[in-house]
Design an enzyme around this catalytic site. Sequence first.
Site, mmCIF file in Angstrom:
data_model
loop_
_atom_site.group_PDB
_atom_site.id
_atom_site.type_symbol
_atom_site.label_atom_id
_atom_site.label_comp_id
_atom_site.label_asym_id
_atom_site.label_seq_id
_atom_site.Cartn_x
_atom_site.Cartn_y
_atom_site.Cartn_z
ATOM 1 N N HIS A 170 5.217 4.425 5.936
ATOM 2 C CA HIS A 170 6.383 4.378 6.840
ATOM 3 C C HIS A 170 7.059 5.759 6.895
ATOM 4 O O HIS A 170 7.404 6.240 7.969
ATOM 5 C CB HIS A 170 7.434 3.384 6.318
ATOM 6 C CG HIS A 170 7.046 1.932 6.381
ATOM 7 N ND1 HIS A 170 7.142 1.096 5.305
ATOM 8 C CD2 HIS A 170 6.579 1.161 7.397
ATOM 9 C CE1 HIS A 170 6.762 -0.128 5.649
ATOM 10 N NE2 HIS A 170 6.408 -0.122 6.907
ATOM 11 N N LYS A 221 10.806 -14.447 7.884
ATOM 12 C CA LYS A 221 9.701 -13.710 7.238
ATOM 13 C C LYS A 221 9.813 -13.734 5.709
ATOM 14 O O LYS A 221 8.947 -13.222 5.020
ATOM 15 C CB LYS A 221 9.695 -12.251 7.727
ATOM 16 C CG LYS A 221 8.881 -12.052 8.993
ATOM 17 C CD LYS A 221 8.379 -10.626 9.074
ATOM 18 C CE LYS A 221 7.257 -10.470 10.081
ATOM 19 N NZ LYS A 221 6.674 -9.130 10.046
ATOM 20 N N ARG A 228 -2.481 1.417 11.982
ATOM 21 C CA ARG A 228 -3.392 1.722 10.877
ATOM 22 C C ARG A 228 -4.841 1.423 11.243
ATOM 23 O O ARG A 228 -5.725 2.217 11.026
ATOM 24 C CB ARG A 228 -3.022 0.906 9.639
ATOM 25 C CG ARG A 228 -1.871 1.466 8.879
ATOM 26 C CD ARG A 228 -1.243 0.424 8.023
ATOM 27 N NE ARG A 228 -0.641 -0.609 8.838
ATOM 28 C CZ ARG A 228 0.092 -1.602 8.373
ATOM 29 N NH1 ARG A 228 0.290 -1.720 7.089
ATOM 30 N NH2 ARG A 228 0.631 -2.489 9.176
ATOM 31 N N SER A 238 3.473 -2.714 3.037
ATOM 32 C CA SER A 238 4.472 -3.254 2.103
ATOM 33 C C SER A 238 3.856 -4.393 1.285
ATOM 34 O O SER A 238 4.163 -4.560 0.104
ATOM 35 C CB SER A 238 5.686 -3.769 2.875
ATOM 36 O OG SER A 238 6.291 -2.739 3.604
HETATM 37 P P1 ADP Z 1 6.683 -5.334 10.886
HETATM 38 O O1 ADP Z 1 7.044 -6.604 10.161
HETATM 39 O O2 ADP Z 1 7.506 -5.089 12.099
HETATM 40 O O3 ADP Z 1 5.199 -5.156 11.125
HETATM 41 P P2 ADP Z 1 6.431 -3.307 8.843
HETATM 42 O O4 ADP Z 1 7.505 -2.813 7.941
HETATM 43 O O5 ADP Z 1 5.275 -3.995 8.201
HETATM 44 O O6 ADP Z 1 7.175 -4.213 9.893
HETATM 45 O O7 ADP Z 1 5.849 -2.115 9.707
HETATM 46 C C1 ADP Z 1 6.651 -1.391 10.593
HETATM 47 C C2 ADP Z 1 5.774 -0.456 11.409
HETATM 48 O O8 ADP Z 1 5.202 0.529 10.558
HETATM 49 C C3 ADP Z 1 4.595 -1.130 12.106
HETATM 50 O O9 ADP Z 1 4.405 -0.513 13.366
HETATM 51 C C4 ADP Z 1 3.430 -0.831 11.194
HETATM 52 O O10 ADP Z 1 2.196 -0.825 11.892
HETATM 53 C C5 ADP Z 1 3.794 0.560 10.715
HETATM 54 N N1 ADP Z 1 3.182 0.879 9.433
HETATM 55 C C6 ADP Z 1 3.239 0.179 8.286
HETATM 56 N N2 ADP Z 1 2.531 0.777 7.304
HETATM 57 C C7 ADP Z 1 1.990 1.905 7.860
HETATM 58 C C8 ADP Z 1 1.116 2.947 7.380
HETATM 59 N N3 ADP Z 1 0.643 2.935 6.152
HETATM 60 N N4 ADP Z 1 0.768 3.924 8.251
HETATM 61 C C9 ADP Z 1 1.234 3.899 9.527
HETATM 62 N N5 ADP Z 1 2.036 2.953 10.045
HETATM 63 C C10 ADP Z 1 2.410 1.966 9.228
#
Ligand code: ADP
Length: 163
Positions: free
Chosen positions: A17, A41, A90, A128
């Site tokens: 992130h 969630k 990803r 996460s």
């Molecule tokens: P959500 O529940 O909205 O998917 P996340 O916190 O899991 O929330 O992810 C938020 C954003 O960050 C999403 O667009 C996700 O694809 C991106 N993201 C999460 N981990 C990574 C990573 N390792 N590299 C690039 N983008 C990421």
Amino acid sequence: MIIGIYPGSFDPVTLGHLDIIKRSAKMVDKLIIGVLNNSSKHPLFSVEERVEMIKTVTKDLENVSVEAFDGLTVDFAKKRNATVMVRGLRAVTDFEYEIQIAQTNHAIMPEIDTIFLTTSVQYSYLSSSIVKEVASYGGDIEKFVPESILPAVLSKFKAIRRV
Ligand code: ADP
């Protein structure tokens, strides 16, 4: 002035992130990280904890701010006068979900566009959920989360193990 929103659960914020935050903050005048307060969630960290952790890891990024929101992401974006929504990609598996959300958002609010940043290779496996999985078994998460929030993440898992 281009205002961007980077919405997500950030439960907790990872190095993946943070990489997207740093790269997208260079593309807009102001980047607002929107932390979704979505009880359905069942996040591990409260929305206040998630906001606090992101504030800690972004404290040196001048054009970045962090807020919690609930409801539709596009409504939050509109309220903040954002025209750009940032999401990270990803793998192909992310793509299907993300394109559906982006197209829905565009149908609801055409004035807001989603831009996708591809993950930096070293974080392509990182989520996460992975952090929580590894930490729940007492594994080392140093390579996954920013150092400044490591104590907060670890203490959450210590508290859980005590219950
Ligand atoms: P959500 O529940 O909205 O998917 P996340 O916190 O899991 O929330 O992810 C938020 C954003 O960050 C999403 O667009 C996700 O694809 C991106 N993201 C999460 N981990 C990574 C990573 N390792 N590299 C690039 N983008 C990421």
